[in-house]
Design a protein around this motif. Sequence first.
Motif, PDB file in Angstrom:
ATOM      1  N   PRO A  12       0.454  -1.426   0.166  1.00 50.64           N
ATOM      2  CA  PRO A  12       0.134  -0.344  -0.221  1.00 50.64           C
ATOM      3  C   PRO A  12       1.105   1.095  -0.152  1.00 50.64           C
ATOM      4  O   PRO A  12       1.970   1.145   0.032  1.00 50.64           O
ATOM      5  N   LEU A  13       0.672   2.155  -0.699  1.00 48.92           N
ATOM      6  CA  LEU A  13       0.918   3.658  -0.994  1.00 48.92           C
ATOM      7  C   LEU A  13       1.340   3.911   0.739  1.00 48.92           C
ATOM      8  O   LEU A  13       2.177   4.565   1.061  1.00 48.92           O
ATOM      9  N   PHE A  14       1.009   4.098   1.617  1.00 47.02           N
ATOM     10  CA  PHE A  14       0.966   4.405   3.293  1.00 47.02           C
ATOM     11  C   PHE A  14       2.077   3.858   3.666  1.00 47.02           C
ATOM     12  O   PHE A  14       3.111   4.558   4.423  1.00 47.02           O
ATOM     13  N   SER A  15       1.831   2.708   3.416  1.00 47.25           N
ATOM     14  CA  SER A  15       3.175   1.713   4.127  1.00 47.25           C
ATOM     15  C   SER A  15       4.567   2.147   2.954  1.00 47.25           C
ATOM     16  O   SER A  15       4.739   1.946   3.703  1.00 47.25           O
ATOM     17  N   GLN A  16       4.484   2.359   1.994  1.00 41.47           N
ATOM     18  CA  GLN A  16       5.868   2.785   0.757  1.00 41.47           C
ATOM     19  C   GLN A  16       6.401   3.878   1.746  1.00 41.47           C
ATOM     20  O   GLN A  16       7.228   4.075   2.263  1.00 41.47           O
ATOM     21  N   LEU A  17       5.073   4.795   1.809  1.00 44.17           N
ATOM     22  CA  LEU A  17       5.816   5.947   2.637  1.00 44.17           C
ATOM     23  C   LEU A  17       6.241   6.520   3.467  1.00 44.17           C
ATOM     24  O   LEU A  17       8.029   6.558   4.466  1.00 44.17           O
ATOM     25  N   ASN A  49      -2.652  10.993  -2.538  1.00 45.23           N
ATOM     26  CA  ASN A  49      -4.531  11.866  -1.849  1.00 45.23           C
ATOM     27  C   ASN A  49      -3.744  12.345  -0.546  1.00 45.23           C
ATOM     28  O   ASN A  49      -3.311  11.204  -0.061  1.00 45.23           O
ATOM     29  N   ASN A  50      -4.704  13.202   0.091  1.00 45.78           N
ATOM     30  CA  ASN A  50      -3.657  13.578   1.314  1.00 45.78           C
ATOM     31  C   ASN A  50      -4.036  12.467   2.328  1.00 45.78           C
ATOM     32  O   ASN A  50      -3.273  12.367   3.139  1.00 45.78           O
ATOM     33  N   LYS A  51      -5.235  11.558   1.750  1.00 37.56           N
ATOM     34  CA  LYS A  51      -5.814  11.242   3.533  1.00 37.56           C
ATOM     35  C   LYS A  51      -4.539   9.539   3.351  1.00 37.56           C
ATOM     36  O   LYS A  51      -4.125   9.436   4.804  1.00 37.56           O
ATOM     37  N   THR A  52      -4.494   9.723   2.518  1.00 40.15           N
ATOM     38  CA  THR A  52      -2.926   8.557   2.376  1.00 40.15           C
ATOM     39  C   THR A  52      -1.808   9.317   3.056  1.00 40.15           C
ATOM     40  O   THR A  52      -1.052   8.574   3.843  1.00 40.15           O
ATOM     41  N   VAL A  53      -1.366  10.035   3.150  1.00 40.34           N
ATOM     42  CA  VAL A  53      -0.113  10.797   3.277  1.00 40.34           C
ATOM     43  C   VAL A  53      -1.035  10.720   4.712  1.00 40.34           C
ATOM     44  O   VAL A  53      -0.069  11.006   5.900  1.00 40.34           O
ATOM     45  N   ALA A  54      -1.694  11.538   5.011  1.00 36.76           N
ATOM     46  CA  ALA A  54      -2.153  11.694   6.205  1.00 36.76           C
ATOM     47  C   ALA A  54      -2.337  10.641   7.224  1.00 36.76           C
ATOM     48  O   ALA A  54      -2.237   9.975   8.540  1.00 36.76           O
ATOM     49  N   LYS A  55      -2.941   9.316   6.992  1.00 33.96           N
ATOM     50  CA  LYS A  55      -2.669   7.699   7.394  1.00 33.96           C
ATOM     51  C   LYS A  55      -0.835   7.697   7.259  1.00 33.96           C
ATOM     52  O   LYS A  55      -0.982   7.280   8.661  1.00 33.96           O
ATOM     53  N   ALA A  56      -0.380   7.672   7.090  1.00 32.66           N
ATOM     54  CA  ALA A  56       1.354   7.272   6.730  1.00 32.66           C
ATOM     55  C   ALA A  56       1.779   8.180   7.706  1.00 32.66           C
ATOM     56  O   ALA A  56       2.412   8.159   9.271  1.00 32.66           O
ATOM     57  N   TYR A  57       1.405   9.695   7.978  1.00 31.20           N
ATOM     58  CA  TYR A  57       1.689  10.354   9.208  1.00 31.20           C
ATOM     59  C   TYR A  57       1.034   9.488  10.620  1.00 31.20           C
ATOM     60  O   TYR A  57       2.097  10.016  11.594  1.00 31.20           O
TER      61      TYR A  57
END
Length: 130
Positions: A12-17, A49-57
């Motif tokens: 998943p993108l958030f996991s990569q981040l 998506n902002n939500k994806t980055v927010a989840k990673a943060y």
Amino acid sequence: MQITIDIDSATPLFSQLVMQIKQAVERGLIQPGDPLPSIRQLANDLDMNNKTVAKAYRLLERDSVIETKGYRGTFIHPDARANCTVDLNAWVKKQLNETISAFRKAGVTDSEIRIAFADVLNQSTGGSHD
């Protein structure tokens, strides 16, 4: 710090981040106290998506790799390097494997385990926790 997201990856993108920020901390490419881009800025830079980055943060903050200082921004946590090795996902999987093994030894079917797990998860969280 260069972040590269592979949209074709099964990860998943958030996991990569999350992984890339942790790797940058472990390698010393970013230091405690260093600022990170805002969620909106990083999402824009990575075309995410902002939500994806927010989840990673949120996950990085939960693990004390980053810290948010209100309107001043998001920074690398003072104990980030030590905290990068914390892997809650591995711990959860280990706990679940042990519990599922005990259920199977008792004769509980996988279908019964899935149904019970979903019921308990929905009861304890009132639905989605993310």
